[in-house]
Enzyme design. Sequence first.
Site, PDB file in Angstrom:
ATOM      1  N   LYS A  88     -18.984  18.750  14.821  1.00 26.62           N
ATOM      2  CA  LYS A  88     -19.895  17.598  14.819  1.00 26.62           C
ATOM      3  C   LYS A  88     -19.720  16.732  16.067  1.00 26.62           C
ATOM      4  O   LYS A  88     -20.689  16.358  16.729  1.00 26.62           O
ATOM      5  CB  LYS A  88     -19.651  16.769  13.545  1.00 26.62           C
ATOM      6  CG  LYS A  88     -19.943  17.530  12.269  1.00 26.62           C
ATOM      7  CD  LYS A  88     -19.620  16.726  11.030  1.00 26.62           C
ATOM      8  CE  LYS A  88     -18.128  16.519  10.860  1.00 26.62           C
ATOM      9  NZ  LYS A  88     -17.391  17.771  10.665  1.00 26.62           N
ATOM     10  N   ASP A 147     -13.928  20.609  11.492  1.00 25.06           N
ATOM     11  CA  ASP A 147     -13.919  21.590  12.579  1.00 25.06           C
ATOM     12  C   ASP A 147     -15.209  22.383  12.702  1.00 25.06           C
ATOM     13  O   ASP A 147     -15.226  23.438  13.345  1.00 25.06           O
ATOM     14  CB  ASP A 147     -12.740  22.572  12.430  1.00 25.06           C
ATOM     15  CG  ASP A 147     -11.398  21.900  12.683  1.00 25.06           C
ATOM     16  OD1 ASP A 147     -11.373  20.914  13.440  1.00 25.06           O
ATOM     17  OD2 ASP A 147     -10.390  22.357  12.119  1.00 25.06           O
ATOM     18  N   SER A 187      -1.237  -1.209 -24.316  1.00 27.59           N
ATOM     19  CA  SER A 187      -2.269  -1.622 -23.343  1.00 27.59           C
ATOM     20  C   SER A 187      -1.753  -1.472 -21.913  1.00 27.59           C
ATOM     21  O   SER A 187      -1.492  -2.457 -21.233  1.00 27.59           O
ATOM     22  CB  SER A 187      -2.731  -3.052 -23.615  1.00 27.59           C
ATOM     23  OG  SER A 187      -1.661  -3.946 -23.750  1.00 27.59           O
TER      24      SER A 187
END
Length: 634
Positions: free
Chosen positions: A39, A36, A543
Amino acid sequence: MNAPGDAATLAVPRPATASHTLSRGLLRILTCGSVDDGKSTLIGRLLYDSQMIMEDTLATITKDSRKHGTVGEDVDLALLVDGLEAEREQGITIDVAYRFFTTPKRSFIVADCPGHEQYTRNMATGASNSETAIILVDSRKGLLTQTRRHSTICSLLGIRHVVLAVNKFDLVNFDQAVFERIVGEYATFAASLGFRTMVPIPLSARFGDNVTARSGNTPWYRGPCLLEHLESLVVEEETAAAPFRFPVQWVNRPNLDFRGFSGNVASGSIARGDAVVVAASGVGTTVARILGPNGDQDYATAGDAVTICLADEVDVARGDVLAPAAQRPAVADQFAAHILWMDDEPMLPGRQYLMRLGNSWTSASVTLIKHRVDVTTGEHAAATKLGMNEIGFCNLAASRPVALDPYEENRLTGAFILVDRYTNRTAGCGMIAFPLRRATNVHTERFLVDRSARAAALGQKPLVLWFTGLSGSGKSTVAKIVEQELVRLGRHTYALDGDNLRHGLNKDLGFTDADRVENIRRVGEVARLMVDAGLIVLCSFISPFRAERAMVREMLGPGEFFEIFVDTPIEECIRRDPKGLYARALAGQIANFTGVSSPYEPPEAAELVLSGGGATPEDLSRRVLDYLDRLQAG
């Protein structure tokens, strides 16, 4: 490309290049900042005031402004670049939108990048192709975290010219004190980012103040309007002046009489007759032909897409880099780099990722996070992992040597991406700082007795049986019974168990995700040495991550790693709870406990799956031994 024919090998003169070629031609611009900050509206204003909007397009956004607009009855110029329906509905930018416009003085390509933190990866993509950045700040809010993050990313990605656009200035009554305060704060923050120019401009993108013409609302401002500055900005064309680099994208072999190497010239220039080397091997030759879109040409410069034919039959493959003999890139399998992490899953040292550097793909892992960069203060902090949108300075190790340049010297051969091996998501992007030189006296020692000789002496096929599953699944119990039976049968074996190794080799590791990764990496190295000794190795480890189990598989040769998943429901594991760990974890007394507060990723294609909840350990062990008999017989 034209059909191949006889190649001339005479050296051809090329245009002279200075150390810096100054250009006011096409300018690639990035717009960034927090959400906001305006751009898209700014780009829409540039397009509108430059008369680059077709009448039908203007009519469409006028109509859409009533449905999606955020500026009342006015035309919402942001809709010119917010093309996605989701963007219009939410009033935000999600993807990178590129727009081209031109003035009598210059042509521009503008990248409108999203301001939301979750779309930082899109912003980094836009920054990697830009030469200057317009960093917007909402004059009411001042500098925000995303402002600082985007500025840091711009610096890391080689942008050296920025505009600080203090936007929505109409909403603070064009107050000079507000402007000076924001500029002062930004100048202090950006002092260490290495920008060569930083031009602050007060503007209102909605109403056009100081965008394409100077505004009467800021009589105290003596600087240029935005368009005036962009039209006059001089940027250094560093790729043209850099040493020649040609990453091979494709080996062009249409018939037995032609062999060329296609790709884009990343930097520098090349002419017929020039001497080049294959960077990784150092093998030299000369350029016999250069073929462009219109056939043979005398030379090629940075950005040209060409096919290069060499005078000699040298070994060149996709991913190799051609370079001048006197200006070769570094060739290393370890290097230091800044990494911007983009994935939801954190980056963990030791975890294997796919790395793309130029046109080369290889496995790579982060071996050390030297520090994490605080994007708010610029300070360095210790870190064991990188989360989404975090930036770290790291050491990396690739599975083989690759040709590379420092990013500040060459943005194309100094940048890489890391890709998650299972999701294929782009997990991070990196900018190489320097190669890490290994000691030149460290070599692989070759012994007179090799792996096959040791296996033959023991009369067995060496391999790893990798038991994985939750704590309490029964994997260690099954492995113990299997080992006992193998010894009875005269097999040569050894069992590696997680608890045992944590009393010695891995006693310095905890149970964080990063420590679990390192734990399995070390186990894999030990298992590889034991296979080299000719043993049948039984590895019993939770693992929990697929990536690390795959890492161990890749450490070994084909047919040497077999994953055995002891698939016991967690409810049964909790019921058994042989060490009382689940009770403590569920009570919050143990952090990072697999299955409770840390995830377990079950195998997707294990060689053998054992249903640990409905059979005795002896029955499961028999299945493993029967499977092993088939392996040994094969």
